[in-house]
Design a protein around this motif. Structure first.
Motif, PDB file in Angstrom:
ATOM      1  N   ASN A  31      50.381  22.486  25.770  1.00  0.00           N
ATOM      2  CA  ASN A  31      50.397  22.747  24.337  1.00  0.00           C
ATOM      3  C   ASN A  31      49.251  23.707  24.071  1.00  0.00           C
ATOM      4  N   TYR A  32      49.453  24.683  23.193  1.00  0.00           N
ATOM      5  CA  TYR A  32      48.401  25.672  22.985  1.00  0.00           C
ATOM      6  C   TYR A  32      48.551  26.395  21.654  1.00  0.00           C
ATOM      7  N   ILE A  33      47.440  26.981  21.243  1.00  0.00           N
ATOM      8  CA  ILE A  33      47.392  27.897  20.109  1.00  0.00           C
ATOM      9  C   ILE A  33      46.703  29.148  20.632  1.00  0.00           C
ATOM     10  N   GLY A  34      47.365  30.296  20.476  1.00  0.00           N
ATOM     11  CA  GLY A  34      46.789  31.553  20.931  1.00  0.00           C
ATOM     12  C   GLY A  34      46.421  32.425  19.752  1.00  0.00           C
ATOM     13  N   SER A  35      45.224  33.038  19.821  1.00  0.00           N
ATOM     14  CA  SER A  35      44.804  33.939  18.748  1.00  0.00           C
ATOM     15  C   SER A  35      43.971  35.077  19.324  1.00  0.00           C
ATOM     16  N   GLU A 104      43.429  27.617  22.534  1.00  0.00           N
ATOM     17  CA  GLU A 104      43.140  26.203  22.584  1.00  0.00           C
ATOM     18  C   GLU A 104      44.265  25.648  23.430  1.00  0.00           C
ATOM     19  N   MET A 105      43.943  25.098  24.596  1.00  0.00           N
ATOM     20  CA  MET A 105      44.948  24.683  25.572  1.00  0.00           C
ATOM     21  C   MET A 105      44.801  23.204  25.902  1.00  0.00           C
ATOM     22  N   GLU A 106      45.923  22.518  25.956  1.00  0.00           N
ATOM     23  CA  GLU A 106      45.940  21.102  26.311  1.00  0.00           C
ATOM     24  C   GLU A 106      46.938  20.914  27.455  1.00  0.00           C
TER      25      GLU A 106
END
Length: 116
Positions: A31-35, A104-106
């Motif tokens: 799961n992640y958010i990339g920016s 942000e990586m899980e």
């Protein structure tokens, strides 16, 4: 923490040192958010409602390197220099050439390679 090639990471949540770590031949569920460094979000698996399942050896260099350092359950904030990301070519309309990236990586799970 800064690695010799400029890749940086910050541990947000520790999964556990006894949990598994993926190899380059494994498939990771992340799961992640990339920016971009200016805060523009270009991808978010949480809003999509489904983690990404991808071979560790078939992602940008920064992801491949960092995933092999993570344990299942770890959540890290990762700063990827351009040369370990998409380089001068960029990616699509949202990631310009030369962009450093923040993820942000899980690491949710590892699917071991069937090839030993």
């Amino acid at each position: 923490t800064t690695l010799p090639d400029g890749l940086q990471y910050e541990v947000l949540t520790k999964g556990g040192t006894s949990s598994a770590m993926p190899s380059a031949k494994d498939t990771a569920v992340v799961n992640y958010i990339g920016s971009t460094t200016d805060g523009k979000e270009f991808e978010n698996s949480y809003s999509r409602g489904e983690p990404l399942t991808i071979p560790v050896g078939r992602v940008i260099k920064g992801w491949s390197e960092i995933l092999q350092l993570m344990h299942v359950g770890d959540k890290w904030k990762v700063y990827i220099p351009s040369d370990l990301g998409y380089g001068d070519r960029g990616a699509g309309a949202d990631i310009p050439g030369g962009a450093a990236l923040i993820f942000e990586m899980e690491l949710m799970d590892i699917k071991p390679s069937p090839v030993k």
